[in-house]
Design a protein around this motif. Structure first.
Motif, PDB file in Angstrom:
ATOM      1  N   VAL A 448       0.840  -1.191   0.000  1.00 47.32           N
ATOM      2  CA  VAL A 448       0.000   0.000   0.000  1.00 47.32           C
ATOM      3  C   VAL A 448       0.880   1.248   0.000  1.00 47.32           C
ATOM      4  N   THR A 449       0.478   2.190  -0.830  1.00 45.21           N
ATOM      5  CA  THR A 449       1.239   3.425  -0.957  1.00 45.21           C
ATOM      6  C   THR A 449       0.412   4.581  -0.414  1.00 45.21           C
ATOM      7  N   TYR A 450       1.013   5.348   0.467  1.00 40.83           N
ATOM      8  CA  TYR A 450       0.326   6.486   1.063  1.00 40.83           C
ATOM      9  C   TYR A 450       1.175   7.742   0.952  1.00 40.83           C
ATOM     10  N   GLU A 451       0.524   8.872   0.802  1.00 45.78           N
ATOM     11  CA  GLU A 451       1.213  10.137   1.025  1.00 45.78           C
ATOM     12  C   GLU A 451       0.860  10.582   2.433  1.00 45.78           C
ATOM     13  N   LEU A 452       1.884  10.938   3.192  1.00 39.58           N
ATOM     14  CA  LEU A 452       1.678  11.294   4.598  1.00 39.58           C
ATOM     15  C   LEU A 452       2.476  12.540   4.949  1.00 39.58           C
ATOM     16  N   PRO A 453       1.925  13.373   5.834  1.00 33.95           N
ATOM     17  CA  PRO A 453       2.737  14.491   6.328  1.00 33.95           C
ATOM     18  C   PRO A 453       3.833  13.926   7.238  1.00 33.95           C
ATOM     19  N   LEU A 454       5.058  14.372   7.024  1.00 39.84           N
ATOM     20  CA  LEU A 454       6.177  13.824   7.800  1.00 39.84           C
ATOM     21  C   LEU A 454       5.974  14.024   9.305  1.00 39.84           C
ATOM     22  N   ASN A 455       5.308  15.110   9.685  1.00 40.78           N
ATOM     23  CA  ASN A 455       5.175  15.354  11.126  1.00 40.78           C
ATOM     24  C   ASN A 455       4.250  14.347  11.816  1.00 40.78           C
ATOM     25  N   GLU A 456       3.463  13.617  11.019  1.00 41.49           N
ATOM     26  CA  GLU A 456       2.612  12.571  11.598  1.00 41.49           C
ATOM     27  C   GLU A 456       3.390  11.258  11.715  1.00 41.49           C
ATOM     28  N   VAL A 457       4.543  11.225  11.106  1.00 39.11           N
ATOM     29  CA  VAL A 457       5.320   9.991  11.068  1.00 39.11           C
ATOM     30  C   VAL A 457       6.461  10.017  12.080  1.00 39.11           C
ATOM     31  N   VAL A 458       6.927  11.230  12.389  1.00 39.09           N
ATOM     32  CA  VAL A 458       8.138  11.305  13.201  1.00 39.09           C
ATOM     33  C   VAL A 458       7.996  10.840  14.638  1.00 39.09           C
ATOM     34  N   PHE A 459       6.802  10.849  15.179  1.00 39.45           N
ATOM     35  CA  PHE A 459       6.713  10.467  16.579  1.00 39.45           C
ATOM     36  C   PHE A 459       6.870   8.977  16.782  1.00 39.45           C
ATOM     37  N   ASP A 460       5.896   8.242  16.347  1.00 38.36           N
ATOM     38  CA  ASP A 460       5.925   6.834  16.699  1.00 38.36           C
ATOM     39  C   ASP A 460       5.299   5.978  15.621  1.00 38.36           C
ATOM     40  N   PHE A 461       5.202   6.507  14.419  1.00 42.62           N
ATOM     41  CA  PHE A 461       4.532   5.779  13.346  1.00 42.62           C
ATOM     42  C   PHE A 461       5.143   4.399  13.145  1.00 42.62           C
ATOM     43  N   TYR A 462       6.464   4.387  13.096  1.00 44.45           N
ATOM     44  CA  TYR A 462       7.161   3.146  12.813  1.00 44.45           C
ATOM     45  C   TYR A 462       6.934   2.115  13.931  1.00 44.45           C
ATOM     46  N   ASP A 463       7.013   2.581  15.167  1.00 41.89           N
ATOM     47  CA  ASP A 463       6.749   1.697  16.314  1.00 41.89           C
ATOM     48  C   ASP A 463       5.339   1.121  16.244  1.00 41.89           C
ATOM     49  N   ARG A 464       4.379   2.007  15.941  1.00 39.10           N
ATOM     50  CA  ARG A 464       2.991   1.574  15.879  1.00 39.10           C
ATOM     51  C   ARG A 464       2.799   0.554  14.768  1.00 39.10           C
ATOM     52  N   LEU A 465       3.400   0.839  13.631  1.00 34.28           N
ATOM     53  CA  LEU A 465       3.287  -0.055  12.490  1.00 34.28           C
ATOM     54  C   LEU A 465       3.820  -1.437  12.845  1.00 34.28           C
ATOM     55  N   LYS A 466       4.971  -1.437  13.493  1.00 31.62           N
ATOM     56  CA  LYS A 466       5.585  -2.706  13.873  1.00 31.62           C
ATOM     57  C   LYS A 466       4.709  -3.429  14.874  1.00 31.62           C
ATOM     58  N   SER A 467       4.137  -2.686  15.822  1.00 32.28           N
ATOM     59  CA  SER A 467       3.383  -3.380  16.855  1.00 32.28           C
ATOM     60  C   SER A 467       2.048  -3.891  16.306  1.00 32.28           C
TER      61      SER A 467
END
Ligand code: GTP
Length: 602
Positions: A448-467
């Motif tokens: 899946v391909t998304y356009e996202l504002p970087l400021n929504e990703v910098v906090f914990d996006f990656y952690d959330r995605l992994k969990s």
């Protein structure tokens, strides 16, 4: 060495698919390492890199391999950093090679991160040799993986090499495939020197060491060279390669990769991607592809104990010796005292630096909310001209009345996940203001391909995605430029005092929810005091969320009746331990952990 006998290649692999193990086997097979030396992985040499399985500094080893055709080849194996934050470094490493081994785990198949690297490799016109590793595993399905490589990546995998790097199967076949299928480099020995600065690092004995790929000409000891982008001149005092031990060489000729030293004191002077030529009769034009590295994510780093400030300054300086890609300047905060505002290539880069500071230098730090860089148009005021500013610290947020427009950076993210986690992942992206661009299925997996504002990703996006995907989803992104957004500064007030470390720029549409989440979390994170403590989120003067921590009664344990006693006891003990790690805001003590925990979104 004759050009026809040189091969330059890198290894592309998803984390854990066996890149380091294979590299070590190749080194061992060609005689660079004994079995005993094999026990420690050679290419990934930093602890944190090892633990997190990422390579930060490119290392290159030279292998001498006598092939079945009787010719001895010089194989330069370039180790590339494996994370999106280091995309530019990766691109320079790839530019220095003619081919790549694509290592895919026979049981896991192709992952999104691999895809991004493969496409980059294809863009550099690389010949790609697929290697299907871990064929010893019971779950290995090499034929299925071959089809996957062909379907997803679109390269021929019929003659993929099957290996078990762990048990040493297929290693010679890999070396033969490198010789047979990866083209030799081209170059002119007699042309003016043109070499690319692929990477640089600081060595306590040698000073700054520079990894170079020579295109034309020859680099020798005693040569006066010029860095075309940096504009500095240096005397080459050492030329060599790693095999993987350091070996001095008389020269590095066209097509070859090796290192030089040139009495350079700071890595900052040796910029990745720069072109090295001779001072006399140099090349007229630099190599293409050079870029200044720019910080993408910023945050403040403050010592928990103000007495540690000097130690922090020294430690940051030392780290910076080896990593010119992070920036820092002194910052003072009303609440946190003296610290540094630091800029990083991305979130992972931030975490690595933060972790090294606390681990290697034994520093207790408070990290403020990470921020991206916003571009703000300011209108003319009575005293000031209209202007465009770049904002990377919420503390510098200008007078809202003067703001005409705020733009924020956006990214294009590609997420690759087993089907069953797709629902929650789509929701996560949607919650983070994502715009879905594409959704395809390959086998049992979704891309899946998304356009996202970087400021929504910098906090914990990656952690959330992994969990939410139990670690199965992979994520890769690239920046796609600035877009205007309805962004505001949100302050967090504890006992009516703004806590600057927690203030952040948020989109108006999510401000209330974020504010509420933050207040709720802080309510749990801040211990009770003898008085009532209001916790508020506010935009300008307007409070958008509020929680209250009620006052502690004199007899603390009395509260435990009816509640979960052990939990409360634990909490008390923890608080006792955490005493030294508290920050005072007004009269309120906030534990250090609260800062980091509060920034994780619910
Ligand atoms: P990063 O350096 O973390 O990017 O990972 P990598 O791709 O270098 O993987 P690494 O070589 O560290 O291997 C990851 C894990 O897979 C290790 O536990 C290896 O022992 C194991 N491994 C590597 N090759 C094989 C193989 O052929 N068979 C099996 N069964 N395990 C392997």
């Amino acid at each position: 060495t004759e050009l026809s006998q040189i091969r330059n290649f890198s290894i592309i692999a998803h984390i854990d698919h066996g890149k380091s193990t294979l590299a070590d086997r190749l080194i061992q097979f060609t005689g660079g390492l004994t079995e005993r030396e094999m026990s420690a992985q050679v290419l990934d040499n930093m602890d944190i890199e090892k633990e997190r399985g990422i390579t930060i500094k490119a290392q290159t080893v030279r292998l001498n391999y006598t092939a079945k055709d009787g010719v001895t080849y010089e194989l330069n194996l370039m180790d590339t950093p494996g994370h999106v934050d280091f995309a530019y470094e990766v691109s320079r490493s790839l530019a220095a090679c003619e081919g790549a081994l694509l290592v895919v785990d026979a049981a896991q198949g192709v992952e999104a991160q691999t895809l991004a690297n493969v496409y980059q490799s294809i863009e550099h016109d690389h010949e790609i040799v697929p290697v299907i590793n871990k064929i010893d595993l019971p779950a290995a399905e090499p034929e299925k993986v071959k089809t996957e490589i062909e379907d997803i990546i679109g390269i021929d995998a019929s003659d993929a090499v099957l290996t078990s790097a762990k048990s040493g199967i297929g290693i010679e076949e890999v070396l033969e495939a490198i010789v047979a299928r990866i083209p030799p480099p081209t170059g002119e020995r007699d042309a003016p020197l043109k070499a690319m600065l692929v990477d640089s690092w600081y060595d306590p004995y040698l000073g700054v060491v520079i990894l170079v790929r020579v295109y034309d000409g020859v680099i020798k000891k005693g040569l006066n060279v010029k860095f075309m982008q940096g504009g500095t001149e240096h005397l080459v005092d050492r030329v060599g390669c790693m095999n993987p031990k350091r070996i001095d060489l008389p020269e590095i000729g066209p097509g070859e990769i090796g290192f030089i030293t040139a009495q350079i004191k700071e890595v900052e002077q040796a910029k990745v991607g720069d072109t090295i030529t001779t001072v006399k009769n140099g090349a007229p034009k630099a190599l293409p592809g050079y870029k200044e590295v720019q910080s993408v994510v910023f945050c403040g780093l403050f010592p928990v104990d103000a007495a540690d400030f000097e130690k922090l300054r020294e430690s940051i300086g030392k780290l910076r010796l080896n990593d010119a890609s992070f920036t820092y300047e002194m910052e003072t905060s009303a609440a946190l005292g003296f610290g540094f505002r630091c800029g990083f290539l991305g979130l992972l880069h931030l975490e690595i630096i933060q972790e090294r500071l606390s681990r290697e230098y034994d520093l207790d730090l408070i990290t403020t909310a990470p921020s991206v860089v916003y571009r703000i148009q300011l209108s003319k005021s009575k005293t000031e001209e209209a202007a465009t500013i770049e904002l990377h610290n919420p503390a510098d947020y200008p007078d809202p009345n003067r703001i005409e427009e705020i733009e924020e950076p956006w990214i294009k993210a590609v997420i690759y996940t087993p089907d069953e986690y797709l629902g929650p992942i789509l929701k996560l992206c949607q919650d983070r203001r994502g715009i879905q661009k594409d959704l395809t299925y390959v086998g049992g997996r979704a891309q899946v391909t998304y356009e996202l504002p970087l400021n929504e990703v910098v906090f914990d996006f990656y952690d959330r995605l992994k969990s939410i995907s139990r670690g199965y989803a992979s994520f890769d992104y690239e920046q796609i430029g600035l877009r205007p957004g309805d962004l505001v500064k949100m302050n967090i007030l504890v006992n009516n005092e703004p806590v600057d470390a927690l203030s952040m720029i948020v989109h108006r549409s999510v401000a209330e929810e974020r504010g509420r989440g933050m207040c709720e979390r802080l309510k749990d994170l801040i211990p009770r005091h003898l008085f009532k403590i209001p916790i508020q989120a506010a935009i300008g003067g307007k409070v958008i969320a509020r929680e209250t921590i009620s006052a502690m009664r004199k007899d603390v344990t009395a509260k435990c009746y009816g509640g979960d006693i052990t939990r409360k006891k634990k909490l008390l003990e923890k608080q006792k331990k955490g005493k030294a790690r508290m920050r005072e805001y007004g009269n309120v003590s906030i534990p250090q952990e609260a800062f980091i925990a509060a920034l994780r979104m619910g």
